[in-house]
Design an enzyme around this catalytic site. Structure first.
Site, PDB file in Angstrom:
ATOM      1  N   GLU A 137       0.864  -1.194   0.000  1.00  0.00           N
ATOM      2  CA  GLU A 137       0.000   0.000   0.000  1.00  0.00           C
ATOM      3  C   GLU A 137       0.892   1.233   0.000  1.00  0.00           C
ATOM      4  OE1 GLU A 137      -2.691  -0.306   3.312  1.00  0.00           O
ATOM      5  OE2 GLU A 137      -3.500  -2.217   2.553  1.00  0.00           O
ATOM      6  N   THR A 168       1.956  -5.764  -9.619  1.00  0.00           N
ATOM      7  CA  THR A 168       2.360  -6.384 -10.893  1.00  0.00           C
ATOM      8  C   THR A 168       1.141  -7.018 -11.576  1.00  0.00           C
ATOM      9  OG1 THR A 168       4.558  -6.814 -10.041  1.00  0.00           O
ATOM     10  CG2 THR A 168       3.849  -8.187 -11.888  1.00  0.00           C
ATOM     11  N   GLU A 254       8.375 -17.535  -3.516  1.00  0.00           N
ATOM     12  CA  GLU A 254       8.411 -16.231  -4.173  1.00  0.00           C
ATOM     13  C   GLU A 254       9.830 -15.690  -4.217  1.00  0.00           C
ATOM     14  OE1 GLU A 254       4.075 -15.432  -2.237  1.00  0.00           O
ATOM     15  OE2 GLU A 254       5.423 -13.727  -2.369  1.00  0.00           O
ATOM     16  N   ARG A 280      34.176  -6.555 -31.143  1.00  0.00           N
ATOM     17  CA  ARG A 280      34.523  -5.133 -31.103  1.00  0.00           C
ATOM     18  C   ARG A 280      36.049  -4.948 -31.045  1.00  0.00           C
ATOM     19  NH1 ARG A 280      32.735   0.040 -32.088  1.00  0.00           N
ATOM     20  NH2 ARG A 280      33.710   1.487 -30.637  1.00  0.00           N
ATOM     21  N   THR A 377      12.566  -6.336   0.152  1.00  0.00           N
ATOM     22  CA  THR A 377      13.854  -5.726  -0.244  1.00  0.00           C
ATOM     23  C   THR A 377      15.014  -6.593   0.262  1.00  0.00           C
ATOM     24  OG1 THR A 377      14.087  -4.421   1.775  1.00  0.00           O
ATOM     25  CG2 THR A 377      12.860  -3.388  -0.043  1.00  0.00           C
TER      26      THR A 377
HETATM   27  C1  LIG Z   1       8.051  -3.045 -10.192  1.00  0.00           C
HETATM   28  C2  LIG Z   1       7.466  -3.418  -8.866  1.00  0.00           C
HETATM   29  C3  LIG Z   1       6.557  -4.462  -8.798  1.00  0.00           C
HETATM   30  C4  LIG Z   1       5.965  -4.781  -7.580  1.00  0.00           C
HETATM   31  N1  LIG Z   1       4.997  -5.772  -7.545  1.00  0.00           N
HETATM   32  C5  LIG Z   1       4.293  -5.955  -6.400  1.00  0.00           C
HETATM   33  C6  LIG Z   1       3.160  -6.843  -6.375  1.00  0.00           C
HETATM   34  O1  LIG Z   1       2.824  -7.503  -7.370  1.00  0.00           O
HETATM   35  N2  LIG Z   1       2.457  -6.940  -5.225  1.00  0.00           N
HETATM   36  C7  LIG Z   1       2.782  -6.252  -4.105  1.00  0.00           C
HETATM   37  O2  LIG Z   1       2.084  -6.373  -3.115  1.00  0.00           O
HETATM   38  N3  LIG Z   1       3.858  -5.414  -4.089  1.00  0.00           N
HETATM   39  C8  LIG Z   1       4.612  -5.244  -5.208  1.00  0.00           C
HETATM   40  N4  LIG Z   1       5.688  -4.387  -5.213  1.00  0.00           N
HETATM   41  C9  LIG Z   1       6.017  -3.682  -3.993  1.00  0.00           C
HETATM   42  C10 LIG Z   1       7.334  -4.130  -3.356  1.00  0.00           C
HETATM   43  O3  LIG Z   1       7.215  -5.408  -2.827  1.00  0.00           O
HETATM   44  C11 LIG Z   1       7.710  -3.058  -2.330  1.00  0.00           C
HETATM   45  O4  LIG Z   1       8.074  -1.899  -3.061  1.00  0.00           O
HETATM   46  C12 LIG Z   1       8.829  -3.508  -1.423  1.00  0.00           C
HETATM   47  O5  LIG Z   1       8.406  -4.541  -0.577  1.00  0.00           O
HETATM   48  C13 LIG Z   1       9.365  -2.341  -0.571  1.00  0.00           C
HETATM   49  O6  LIG Z   1       8.341  -1.638   0.049  1.00  0.00           O
HETATM   50  P1  LIG Z   1       8.300  -0.048  -0.065  1.00  0.00           P
HETATM   51  O7  LIG Z   1       8.391   0.300  -1.508  1.00  0.00           O
HETATM   52  O8  LIG Z   1       7.127   0.449   0.679  1.00  0.00           O
HETATM   53  O9  LIG Z   1       9.643   0.447   0.626  1.00  0.00           O
HETATM   54  P2  LIG Z   1       9.846   0.750   2.183  1.00  0.00           P
HETATM   55  O10 LIG Z   1       9.300  -0.364   2.984  1.00  0.00           O
HETATM   56  O11 LIG Z   1       9.349   2.132   2.456  1.00  0.00           O
HETATM   57  O12 LIG Z   1      11.419   0.735   2.279  1.00  0.00           O
HETATM   58  C14 LIG Z   1      12.253   1.852   1.955  1.00  0.00           C
HETATM   59  C15 LIG Z   1      13.694   1.485   2.292  1.00  0.00           C
HETATM   60  O13 LIG Z   1      13.804   1.225   3.697  1.00  0.00           O
HETATM   61  C16 LIG Z   1      14.362  -0.058   3.901  1.00  0.00           C
HETATM   62  N5  LIG Z   1      13.789  -0.671   5.097  1.00  0.00           N
HETATM   63  C17 LIG Z   1      12.482  -0.816   5.396  1.00  0.00           C
HETATM   64  N6  LIG Z   1      12.341  -1.454   6.565  1.00  0.00           N
HETATM   65  C18 LIG Z   1      13.585  -1.743   6.999  1.00  0.00           C
HETATM   66  C19 LIG Z   1      14.119  -2.389   8.148  1.00  0.00           C
HETATM   67  N7  LIG Z   1      13.328  -2.921   9.078  1.00  0.00           N
HETATM   68  N8  LIG Z   1      15.454  -2.482   8.257  1.00  0.00           N
HETATM   69  C20 LIG Z   1      16.285  -1.976   7.324  1.00  0.00           C
HETATM   70  N9  LIG Z   1      15.843  -1.337   6.214  1.00  0.00           N
HETATM   71  C21 LIG Z   1      14.521  -1.237   6.046  1.00  0.00           C
HETATM   72  C22 LIG Z   1      14.016  -0.846   2.645  1.00  0.00           C
HETATM   73  O14 LIG Z   1      14.892  -1.944   2.470  1.00  0.00           O
HETATM   74  C23 LIG Z   1      14.158   0.210   1.574  1.00  0.00           C
HETATM   75  O15 LIG Z   1      15.516   0.327   1.216  1.00  0.00           O
HETATM   76  C24 LIG Z   1       6.323  -4.079  -6.408  1.00  0.00           C
HETATM   77  C25 LIG Z   1       7.281  -3.047  -6.486  1.00  0.00           C
HETATM   78  C26 LIG Z   1       7.838  -2.717  -7.691  1.00  0.00           C
HETATM   79  C27 LIG Z   1       8.817  -1.586  -7.732  1.00  0.00           C
END
Ligand SMILES: Cc1cc2nc3c(=O)[nH]c(=O)nc-3n(C[C@H](O)[C@H](O)[C@H](O)COP(=O)(O)OP(=O)(O)OC[C@H]3O[C@@H](n4cnc5c(N)ncnc54)[C@H](O)[C@@H]3O)c2cc1C
Length: 389
Positions: A137, A168, A254, A280, A377
């Site tokens: 979300e 996705t 996954e 090349r 991540t």
């Molecule tokens: C192209 C794409 C496809 C996707 N497809 C799906 C999908 O099909 N379904 C779905 O549900 N989601 C999907 N996602 C979402 C994806 O799983 C999330 O973006 C990911 O889990 C990270 O969450 P966030 O973006 O909210 O980052 P955040 O959680 O806000 O994290 C930001 C940064 O903080 C770090 N961080 C967070 N918590 C901690 C911690 N406890 N300790 C250390 N570091 C931390 C993270 O590693 C990251 O570097 C997709 C994302 C992308 C970009």
């Protein structure tokens, strides 16, 4: 051109039996003949079209690991891995089959009632239904327990309200596993999975197809649930509150899947770069004749070989039912990091041409970046591994 599958000189692991090899060949042919020629069009449109999904279904490439009685091919993760590898080797990485077949369908197989399995799995296998999973979300990604999407009891069903992002297959999907809170006061025990058929669902809206750095042929969207009524039969599992445990149980596959994609794409990058370096010229010799090029490629090939042996071992353990969450997290984090390193260093060997979008290595570079972010991540992977110390 050197075949990516031939780049690492490794013996086939036992799980890569004759049927898995035949499926790889078939999937490779399908992706080369049906998807690759249209890939630029799919990238420009931001999605692979529905007809291509249905063709993949007719060719037996969707739900390969689902039982035959539910329309699948009766295989295991080894068969899904063969298809994922073919996609990575041909270079049609934006075709979101892996998520559809090896993430969404297994939720229904493992937690669905007999009626749910019969209702959804055969249509997923035919490509009539395209699957997605909606966890993330705007305010909650890594911290899944922080989701706010609510499934409130409403007569003999639920009212679903909330918004999801980065989903996705989000523009095309019409069968979405939604992670929602059925009891917001119970923390992880208040989370449930609901399977939503979106065709004709009142209150369901899709946001725009998100403009991404890479994986341009894959649609990624916001989804809005505005008091969407879903029947009680949408709930996965015998009772509410099992969603978090269900998610945790499915995550090893996954994560391994991202590892499978990573190693396949790394093999393709190496194959393309070795070919280029042999063609090349600079300073009167081939690029491959510089010791720096040889050392770089030798190091990358060594690391890719180590990665593939680890990957193949993880697949063997997973097929046997024994891949633990920490090891699956290692596969996701280490192999996606490796892919990023391989693609970056390979691009360097292309010089300025590597930066041109006409050259596939440029797309590989863009497509690789997200592998370290989604599916949990790589930082979260390290947290999970650390819990096993
Ligand atoms: C192209 C794409 C496809 C996707 N497809 C799906 C999908 O099909 N379904 C779905 O549900 N989601 C999907 N996602 C979402 C994806 O799983 C999330 O973006 C990911 O889990 C990270 O969450 P966030 O973006 O909210 O980052 P955040 O959680 O806000 O994290 C930001 C940064 O903080 C770090 N961080 C967070 N918590 C901690 C911690 N406890 N300790 C250390 N570091 C931390 C993270 O590693 C990251 O570097 C997709 C994302 C992308 C970009």
């Amino acid at each position: 051109m050197t075949a990516p599958s031939a780049i690492l000189n490794l013996p086939a692991p036992p799980w890569r039996g004759e049927d898995v090899c035949m499926l790889y060949d078939m999937a490779h042919r399908f992706m080369s003949e049906e998807i690759l020629p249209r890939y630029e069009e799919f990238e420009a449109n931001g999605m692979v079209d529905r007809a291509a999904w249905e063709k993949a279904g007719a060719a037996g490439l969707l739900c390969a690991s689902m039982p035959e009685e539910y329309g699948g091919a009766g295989g295991t993760y080894a068969h899904e891995a063969a298809i994922i590898e073919a996609i990575g080797h041909v270079g049609v990485d934006g075709f979101g089959i892996a998520l559809h077949s090896a993430i969404v369908a297994p939720y229904i197989l493992h937690y669905g009632s007999e009626e749910q399995k019969r209702r959804w799995l055969p249509r997923l296998a035919r490509g009539e239904l395209i699957g997605a999973i909606a966890m993330t979300e705007p305010g909650a990604g890594s911290d899944l327990q922080g989701i706010r999407t609510r499934a409130a009891k409403d007569g003999n069903g639920y009212r679903l309200s909330g918004s999801k992002t980065f989903i996705t297959n989000g523009q095309l999907a019409n069968l979405i596993v939604v992670v929602a809170k059925t009891d917001p006061d119970r923390g992880s025990k208040g989370i449930s999975l609901l399977v939503v058929e979106t065709d004709g669902a009142d209150g369901f809206e899709r946001g725009k197809n998100l403009d991404k750095l890479g994986l341009k042929a894959n649609d990624t969207s916001e989804l809005f649930f505005n008091d969407v009524h879903v029947p009680a039969s949408a709930l996965l599992g015998s009772e509410e509150g099992q969603g978090f445990v269900q998610l945790m149980q499915q995550l090893p596959q996954e994560r391994l899947l991202i590892g499978t994609q990573s190693i396949a794409m790394a093999e393709r990058a190496l194959a393309a770069t070795i070919d280029y370096a042999k063609e090349r010229n600079a300073f009167g010799q081939k690029i491959i004749d510089f010791q720096n090029t040889q050392f770089t490629l030798a190091e990358l090939k060594t690391e890719a070989t180590i990665g593939k042996v680890f990957h193949d071992d993880c697949v063997a353990r997973h097929v046997a039912g024994g891949l633990d969450p920490a090891t699956a997290s290692m596969a996701k984090y280490w192999l996606s990091d490796l892919q990023g390193k391989v693609v970056d260093q390979c691009l360097q060997l292309f010089g300025g041409y590597g930066y041109m979008n006409d050259y596939p290595i440029a797309r590989m570079y863009r497509d690789a970046r997200v592998q370290r972010i989604y599916g949990g991540t790589n930082e979260i992977m390290k947290l999970l591994i650390a819990r096993s110390l």
